[in-house]
Scaffold this motif. Structure first.
Motif, PDB file in Angstrom:
ATOM      1  N   GLN A 224      27.211  -3.120 -11.760  1.00  0.00           N
ATOM      2  CA  GLN A 224      26.022  -3.066 -10.915  1.00  0.00           C
ATOM      3  C   GLN A 224      24.899  -3.878 -11.551  1.00  0.00           C
ATOM      4  OE1 GLN A 224      25.111   1.237 -10.919  1.00  0.00           O
ATOM      5  NE2 GLN A 224      23.223   0.773 -12.016  1.00  0.00           N
ATOM      6  N   ARG A 225      24.024  -4.395 -10.724  1.00  0.00           N
ATOM      7  CA  ARG A 225      22.810  -5.053 -11.212  1.00  0.00           C
ATOM      8  C   ARG A 225      21.639  -4.561 -10.372  1.00  0.00           C
ATOM      9  NH1 ARG A 225      21.797  -9.175  -7.524  1.00  0.00           N
ATOM     10  NH2 ARG A 225      23.619 -10.147  -6.580  1.00  0.00           N
ATOM     11  N   VAL A 226      20.500  -4.437 -10.998  1.00  0.00           N
ATOM     12  CA  VAL A 226      19.311  -3.912 -10.315  1.00  0.00           C
ATOM     13  C   VAL A 226      18.102  -4.735 -10.727  1.00  0.00           C
ATOM     14  CG1 VAL A 226      20.234  -1.563 -10.188  1.00  0.00           C
ATOM     15  CG2 VAL A 226      18.835  -2.230 -12.152  1.00  0.00           C
ATOM     16  N   GLU A 227      17.140  -4.851  -9.814  1.00  0.00           N
ATOM     17  CA  GLU A 227      15.922  -5.589 -10.113  1.00  0.00           C
ATOM     18  C   GLU A 227      14.770  -5.023  -9.285  1.00  0.00           C
ATOM     19  OE1 GLU A 227      14.197 -10.195 -10.132  1.00  0.00           O
ATOM     20  OE2 GLU A 227      16.276  -9.769  -9.540  1.00  0.00           O
ATOM     21  N   PRO A 228      13.723  -4.509  -9.923  1.00  0.00           N
ATOM     22  CA  PRO A 228      12.549  -4.028  -9.200  1.00  0.00           C
ATOM     23  C   PRO A 228      11.533  -5.159  -9.005  1.00  0.00           C
ATOM     24  CG  PRO A 228      12.331  -3.467 -11.497  1.00  0.00           C
ATOM     25  CD  PRO A 228      13.646  -4.208 -11.368  1.00  0.00           C
ATOM     26  N   TRP A 229      10.638  -4.984  -8.058  1.00  0.00           N
ATOM     27  CA  TRP A 229       9.503  -5.902  -7.880  1.00  0.00           C
ATOM     28  C   TRP A 229       8.263  -5.045  -7.703  1.00  0.00           C
ATOM     29  CZ3 TRP A 229       5.512  -7.080  -4.593  1.00  0.00           C
ATOM     30  CH2 TRP A 229       4.919  -8.342  -4.729  1.00  0.00           C
ATOM     31  N   TYR A 230       7.241  -5.323  -8.508  1.00  0.00           N
ATOM     32  CA  TYR A 230       6.041  -4.498  -8.533  1.00  0.00           C
ATOM     33  C   TYR A 230       4.883  -5.193  -7.825  1.00  0.00           C
ATOM     34  CZ  TYR A 230       8.743  -1.851 -11.898  1.00  0.00           C
ATOM     35  OH  TYR A 230       9.729  -1.119 -12.499  1.00  0.00           O
ATOM     36  N   ALA A 231       4.128  -4.415  -7.057  1.00  0.00           N
ATOM     37  CA  ALA A 231       3.048  -4.958  -6.231  1.00  0.00           C
ATOM     38  C   ALA A 231       1.846  -5.363  -7.085  1.00  0.00           C
ATOM     39  CB  ALA A 231       2.612  -3.919  -5.201  1.00  0.00           C
ATOM     40  N   ASP A 232       1.133  -6.395  -6.616  1.00  0.00           N
ATOM     41  CA  ASP A 232      -0.112  -6.785  -7.267  1.00  0.00           C
ATOM     42  C   ASP A 232      -1.338  -6.399  -6.439  1.00  0.00           C
ATOM     43  OD1 ASP A 232       0.112  -8.580  -5.200  1.00  0.00           O
ATOM     44  OD2 ASP A 232       0.354 -10.353  -6.467  1.00  0.00           O
ATOM     45  N   SER A 233      -1.092  -5.720  -5.297  1.00  0.00           N
ATOM     46  CA  SER A 233      -2.190  -5.224  -4.460  1.00  0.00           C
ATOM     47  C   SER A 233      -1.715  -3.968  -3.728  1.00  0.00           C
ATOM     48  CB  SER A 233      -2.650  -6.287  -3.457  1.00  0.00           C
ATOM     49  OG  SER A 233      -1.579  -6.665  -2.604  1.00  0.00           O
ATOM     50  N   ARG A 234      -2.647  -3.207  -3.201  1.00  0.00           N
ATOM     51  CA  ARG A 234      -2.329  -1.952  -2.511  1.00  0.00           C
ATOM     52  C   ARG A 234      -1.572  -2.228  -1.214  1.00  0.00           C
ATOM     53  NH1 ARG A 234      -4.689   3.347  -2.274  1.00  0.00           N
ATOM     54  NH2 ARG A 234      -4.561   4.284  -0.196  1.00  0.00           N
ATOM     55  N   ILE A 235      -0.545  -1.418  -0.942  1.00  0.00           N
ATOM     56  CA  ILE A 235       0.255  -1.512   0.278  1.00  0.00           C
ATOM     57  C   ILE A 235       0.277  -0.149   0.941  1.00  0.00           C
ATOM     58  CG2 ILE A 235       2.553  -1.931   1.244  1.00  0.00           C
ATOM     59  CD1 ILE A 235       3.058  -3.731  -1.242  1.00  0.00           C
ATOM     60  N   GLU A 236      -0.116  -0.081   2.194  1.00  0.00           N
ATOM     61  CA  GLU A 236      -0.036   1.157   2.966  1.00  0.00           C
ATOM     62  C   GLU A 236       0.979   0.955   4.094  1.00  0.00           C
ATOM     63  OE1 GLU A 236      -3.726   2.727   4.292  1.00  0.00           O
ATOM     64  OE2 GLU A 236      -4.717   2.508   2.349  1.00  0.00           O
ATOM     65  N   CYS A 237       1.980   1.817   4.154  1.00  0.00           N
ATOM     66  CA  CYS A 237       3.000   1.726   5.198  1.00  0.00           C
ATOM     67  C   CYS A 237       3.562   3.110   5.459  1.00  0.00           C
ATOM     68  CB  CYS A 237       4.118   0.757   4.796  1.00  0.00           C
ATOM     69  SG  CYS A 237       4.989   1.215   3.272  1.00  0.00           S
ATOM     70  N   THR A 238       4.445   3.220   6.436  1.00  0.00           N
ATOM     71  CA  THR A 238       5.017   4.515   6.796  1.00  0.00           C
ATOM     72  C   THR A 238       5.806   5.123   5.652  1.00  0.00           C
ATOM     73  OG1 THR A 238       5.134   3.849   9.122  1.00  0.00           O
ATOM     74  CG2 THR A 238       6.533   5.691   8.431  1.00  0.00           C
ATOM     75  N   MET A 239       6.568   4.291   4.930  1.00  0.00           N
ATOM     76  CA  MET A 239       7.389   4.799   3.835  1.00  0.00           C
ATOM     77  C   MET A 239       6.542   5.502   2.784  1.00  0.00           C
ATOM     78  SD  MET A 239      10.357   5.117   2.252  1.00  0.00           S
ATOM     79  CE  MET A 239      11.542   3.964   2.937  1.00  0.00           C
ATOM     80  N   CYS A 240       5.459   4.835   2.322  1.00  0.00           N
ATOM     81  CA  CYS A 240       4.585   5.408   1.311  1.00  0.00           C
ATOM     82  C   CYS A 240       3.425   4.451   1.061  1.00  0.00           C
ATOM     83  CB  CYS A 240       5.341   5.683   0.000  1.00  0.00           C
ATOM     84  SG  CYS A 240       5.982   4.203  -0.809  1.00  0.00           S
ATOM     85  N   THR A 241       2.488   4.895   0.239  1.00  0.00           N
ATOM     86  CA  THR A 241       1.403   4.023  -0.214  1.00  0.00           C
ATOM     87  C   THR A 241       1.724   3.546  -1.623  1.00  0.00           C
ATOM     88  OG1 THR A 241      -0.267   5.128   1.146  1.00  0.00           O
ATOM     89  CG2 THR A 241      -1.050   3.881  -0.759  1.00  0.00           C
ATOM     90  N   VAL A 242       1.632   2.241  -1.822  1.00  0.00           N
ATOM     91  CA  VAL A 242       1.954   1.636  -3.111  1.00  0.00           C
ATOM     92  C   VAL A 242       0.678   1.068  -3.716  1.00  0.00           C
ATOM     93  CG1 VAL A 242       3.301  -0.146  -4.294  1.00  0.00           C
ATOM     94  CG2 VAL A 242       4.276   1.068  -2.330  1.00  0.00           C
ATOM     95  N   GLU A 243       0.391   1.475  -4.945  1.00  0.00           N
ATOM     96  CA  GLU A 243      -0.759   0.949  -5.667  1.00  0.00           C
ATOM     97  C   GLU A 243      -0.323  -0.246  -6.522  1.00  0.00           C
ATOM     98  OE1 GLU A 243      -3.641   1.962  -5.003  1.00  0.00           O
ATOM     99  OE2 GLU A 243      -3.286   3.910  -4.042  1.00  0.00           O
ATOM    100  N   PRO A 244      -1.266  -1.100  -6.913  1.00  0.00           N
ATOM    101  CA  PRO A 244      -0.911  -2.218  -7.787  1.00  0.00           C
ATOM    102  C   PRO A 244      -0.163  -1.732  -9.030  1.00  0.00           C
ATOM    103  CG  PRO A 244      -3.154  -2.478  -6.995  1.00  0.00           C
ATOM    104  CD  PRO A 244      -2.702  -1.115  -6.542  1.00  0.00           C
ATOM    105  N   GLY A 245       0.904  -2.441  -9.365  1.00  0.00           N
ATOM    106  CA  GLY A 245       1.721  -2.059 -10.511  1.00  0.00           C
ATOM    107  C   GLY A 245       2.864  -1.119 -10.166  1.00  0.00           C
TER     108      GLY A 245
END
Length: 357
Positions: A224-245
């Motif tokens: 298996q291989r995995v790779e995350p990507w982290y936000a550099d700005s706030r994201i608001e969506c139905t799934m969840c709210t994502v803060e920078p980082g």
């Protein structure tokens, strides 16, 4: 006419419930609901229909068994509570009731499932002379039906890549999908459940091994291989709210290797916004999602499946298609020999009968 019980009314279940109510060759006789706010309500109300069915939801499994249905459509979340799900399915199977399920994705390739999962369900099928079929979109359709269609168009294949590339921003499933993929988590919180060693392979190695067996090739290794990507700005969506980082996109895959290179790859690329992970692949032509198969061979073949609905988001349309993968097979499942059913056991023509009325 097949008598059917719908088990759960969540993201997939409400669509399978609606499909069962609508089909003239199926009769809805019972509905299972777990939450107090859904118990005691008419089935139509639980799936957005206006005309009452007279079928009232219950959490009493014995009462549902007493209805003597031909089949239970089991769409409850099972991956977070596998032993409980096995127990619930086994009760129906042991009572002689067939089960068509979108849960317990390890069973999409049942002959490659681990003993802890497969053996008790096989025993329940034997006790009740009943059948169990598990499928969906991914794992499911893209890795067992779409991929076979693509491979049938080449004279030689060098590698096969199966992908789900979807924007999950409007997908209302943070409890399982969001948490397990790590959306909204920071690196300091550790690895999300799906990224832990062996978790992704436990879910997708079965389809990889199954495809290898169908191709007649031996794999040296599955990884298996995995790779995350982290936000550099706030994201608001139905799934969840994502803060920078915090994580806003995830890419992961299970690869089957031969001679040191991947020849069978099953990969997910999932974002919460189109702005996330701009360097990763996107669905073609501006679509929000695609199930894609690419065969590098003679010739190169690429199949792209898009699901769409005029009133719903593409993730909801995908849930309808997930439901379709099992609802459409109910009649065949009810006529099948007892035991665990794999998708290759079912004639493709049997899954389209009854769709037009």
């Amino acid at each position: 006419m097949r008598r059917v019980v719908q088990f759960s009314t969540g993201n997939v279940g409400r669509h399978s419930l609606r499909a069962i109510i609508g089909r003239p060759d199926l009769e809805l006789v019972g509905v299972h609901a777990a939450s107090e706010d859904k118990i005691g309500r008419d089935a139509a109300e639980l799936c957005g229909l206006s005309e009452a069915t007279g079928v009232i939801s219950t959490d009493d499994i014995d009462a549902l068994i007493a209805l003597q249905p031909d089949c239970v459509v089991y769409t409850a979340q099972g991956e977070t509570r596998p032993m409980e799900a096995i127990g619930q399915m086994s009760r129906f199977l042991s009572a002689g009731i067939n089960v068509a399920s979108t849960s317990m994705v390890w069973l999409v390739a049942p002959h490659h499932a681990d003993d802890w999962l497969r053996v008790p369900l096989e025993a329940a099928c034997k006790a009740g002379t009943s059948s169990l079929y598990v499928n969906g979109m991914d794992p499911g359709y893209s890795g067992d039906t779409e991929v076979i269609a693509a491979l049938s168009l080449v004279t030689r294949a060098r590698s096969v890549t199966v992908q789900e590339i979807f924007d999950y921003g409007n997908y209302d499933d943070y409890e399982f999908t969001g948490r397990s993929m790590g959306f909204g988590m920071s690196p300091e919180e550790g690895e999300p459940m799906l990224f832990l060693p062996g978790v992704i392979t436990s879910m997708w190695s079965g389809p990889v091994r199954n495809l290898a067996a169908q191709l007649g090739v031996e794999l040296d290794e599955i990884r298996q291989r995995v790779e995350p990507w982290y936000a550099d700005s706030r994201i608001e969506c139905t799934m969840c709210t994502v803060e920078p980082g915090q994580m806003a996109a995830a890419r992961f895959a299970v690869e089957g290797l031969r001679d040191g290179r991947p020849i069978i790859t099953m990969e997910h690329i999932n974002r919460l916004t189109t702005a996330a992970a701009p360097e990763w692949d996107y669905p073609p032509d501006g679509h929000t999602g695609v199930h894609r198969v690419v065969v590098e061979g003679e010739p190169r073949v690429e199949l792209n499946t898009h699901v769409w609905h005029p009133a719903l988001d593409s993730t909801d349309a995908g849930c309808i298609s997930t439901a379709a993968r099992v609802v459409n097979a109910i009649d065949w499942i009810c006529r099948a020999p007892s035991g665990l059913i794999a998708v290759e056991d079912i004639p493709l023509s049997a899954t389209v009968r009854g769709l037009m009325w």
